[in-house]
Write a protein that holds these residues in place. Sequence first.
Motif, PDB file in Angstrom:
ATOM      1  N   LYS A 140     -28.051  11.527  36.941  1.00 55.17           N
ATOM      2  CA  LYS A 140     -29.444  11.563  37.391  1.00 55.17           C
ATOM      3  C   LYS A 140     -30.354  12.091  36.294  1.00 55.17           C
ATOM      4  CE  LYS A 140     -32.512  13.519  40.908  1.00 55.17           C
ATOM      5  NZ  LYS A 140     -32.645  14.518  42.017  1.00 55.17           N
ATOM      6  N   GLY A 141     -29.932  13.161  35.625  1.00 57.60           N
ATOM      7  CA  GLY A 141     -30.739  13.750  34.566  1.00 57.60           C
ATOM      8  C   GLY A 141     -30.966  12.811  33.394  1.00 57.60           C
ATOM      9  N   CYS A 142     -30.028  11.903  33.161  1.00 51.35           N
ATOM     10  CA  CYS A 142     -30.156  10.928  32.077  1.00 51.35           C
ATOM     11  C   CYS A 142     -30.924   9.683  32.506  1.00 51.35           C
ATOM     12  CB  CYS A 142     -28.774  10.536  31.553  1.00 51.35           C
ATOM     13  SG  CYS A 142     -27.871  11.901  30.777  1.00 51.35           S
ATOM     14  N   GLY A 143     -31.395   9.669  33.765  1.00 44.78           N
ATOM     15  CA  GLY A 143     -32.179   8.537  34.246  1.00 44.78           C
ATOM     16  C   GLY A 143     -31.365   7.282  34.448  1.00 44.78           C
ATOM     17  N   LEU A 144     -30.102   7.428  34.860  1.00 41.51           N
ATOM     18  CA  LEU A 144     -29.202   6.297  35.003  1.00 41.51           C
ATOM     19  C   LEU A 144     -28.806   6.101  36.463  1.00 41.51           C
ATOM     20  CD1 LEU A 144     -26.943   7.120  31.924  1.00 41.51           C
ATOM     21  CD2 LEU A 144     -28.765   5.410  32.028  1.00 41.51           C
ATOM     22  N   GLN A 145     -28.216   4.964  36.730  1.00 43.66           N
ATOM     23  CA  GLN A 145     -27.764   4.597  38.071  1.00 43.66           C
ATOM     24  C   GLN A 145     -26.284   4.933  38.215  1.00 43.66           C
ATOM     25  OE1 GLN A 145     -27.260   0.394  38.638  1.00 43.66           O
ATOM     26  NE2 GLN A 145     -27.739   0.454  40.817  1.00 43.66           N
ATOM     27  N   ALA A 146     -25.914   5.581  39.314  1.00 46.47           N
ATOM     28  CA  ALA A 146     -24.515   5.885  39.596  1.00 46.47           C
ATOM     29  C   ALA A 146     -23.899   4.756  40.417  1.00 46.47           C
ATOM     30  CB  ALA A 146     -24.383   7.201  40.350  1.00 46.47           C
ATOM     31  N   ALA A 147     -22.702   4.332  40.014  1.00 48.39           N
ATOM     32  CA  ALA A 147     -21.925   3.333  40.748  1.00 48.39           C
ATOM     33  C   ALA A 147     -20.509   3.894  40.847  1.00 48.39           C
ATOM     34  CB  ALA A 147     -21.938   1.993  40.022  1.00 48.39           C
TER      35      ALA A 147
END
Length: 578
Positions: free
Chosen positions: A363-370
Amino acid sequence: MRRLALGSLILIALALPACTRPSNEAQTPDASPAVAAPSMHLLVAARIAGSEAPGANAMVWDDTGRIIAIGGADDLAARFPAATRHDAGDGVVMPGLIDAHGHLMNLGFALLRADLVGATSKAEIIERLQAYAATVPADAWIIGRGWDQNDWPEKDFPTAADLDAAFPDRPVWLERVDGHAGWGNSAAMRAAEAKHGKTFDGDWQVDGGRILREGDKATGVFIDAAATFIDGAVPAPSEALREEAFERALAAAAASGLTGVHDMGVSRADLALYTRFADADRLTLRVEAYADGDRDALADRCAQGPYVHDGGRLAMRGVKVYMDGALGSRGAALIADYSDEPGHRGLLLMRQEALDALLAKVKGCGLQAATHAIGDLANRLVLDGYAKVLGPEAATLDHRWRIEHAQVVSPKDLPRFAELGVIASMQPTHATSDMPWAEARLGAERIRGAYAWKTLKDGGARLALGSDFPVESVDPRLGLYSAVTRQDLEGLPLGGWQPQERLTMLDALAGFTADAAFANRREGEIGRLAEGYRADFVVLDADPAAIDAAAVPKLVVRSTWVDGAPVYQRPTDSAATP
């Protein structure tokens, strides 16, 4: 559904054309008279399916690969008289199909190695391995993929001894069909023990893995994290071989009608390879790559931000997180014991605290978790982690976080997908492959929360559909068929397995098109055929929504197009334009 052997795809993969034009972002034409007007292309077919234009049978796109107009052939021909014409005859044009969960490099290497998919006995495995061994150097490891003990009469895990008689001195390492277990012979174990300086016998285990033993002797089967011991001893493939594997994977995907893939678990080295293909206009798919957990690729994205290639066909904006193993190898993490192995509840690949920390980093890196979660315990812990990290406003955030597989979910947890705004990334052919034995693993009560596509969709969750190739076939026609019938290719069981979870064909198509595009934030440019969208489409011999479901696996892919350029053309139709 019986898994289709990959070997038949090798001939396809060897003979398919590469993309002939770069994929560029749409640009506003310069008004200067010195700049040539963009060239146009007009495709005429029996029907443009999935379009909002009633009765449409033609489509126009420009040389940037963007759709300009959809409508009637006569009208568009009059409006664009200078357009290059492509005649699809009686073909039906569909939006390009997107596999929301696949593994391109694994598919490519599967096409280069011994294909064990569908083998019905250990004896057949040996026969296939002996034939494969004759095709590779005498000192090379024998590598294969695709065995499934559930397809054998005895249903038991194999042992090294089953391989040793045929291959006493040559290392053999065979990946299970789900990619969550491996089977090696004694020579492979000796090589791995020498490399790692430890014996596999004893009573020790590795976190997140399981070495199967009889007494204190390793049997030759290594599950999840334990398989890395043998993997680490296998000689690394050359860069030339990696490139060949990727080429074959791209070709096999295009031949199946895929224009896009969400590639799960991509390393830094894999992304560099993909980028070289994209730079050279050789990338014939739209690839949304997801970093392989908390490793170098994630470190790069956290340091540099999400990656999007200028050509529009390659991006890495998300991370594949791994929570548990697979149901077939009893690695899926369950809340209660396996019904067919009392005392065993599967394998968690990380603890809740580690998961929460990794999700906070994503989340802190501005990415999507899958996040991979198959068992009901794994799904619950991932939902808990998402709720904690995303916070009480999760449902109102446009986070697009996903759970990959969502295969066995407690009925109490099914509504949480919609409540948290979590996308369920599911693979229909898993259900039809697993149905002969899944209830034995779970029992009659838990099976009602397994492969629950319709329950999730009716509850408000978004479904993104895929195959998990090469665990299953790369062919999306099989996924569509499984989604609407929940039957094998022989039409069994009658009425479908757990038929209350069947999808309509329109919902299944959405899962492989518009909803898959939504799952990686591309819904404004792919997944539909509409003005301003990318000209990503497939030409079939019939509309899947207009024929009997039993005929869907036999649909003919005549051609596949990305950015308005053909990336696959059926060999028998090679004389035709599309």
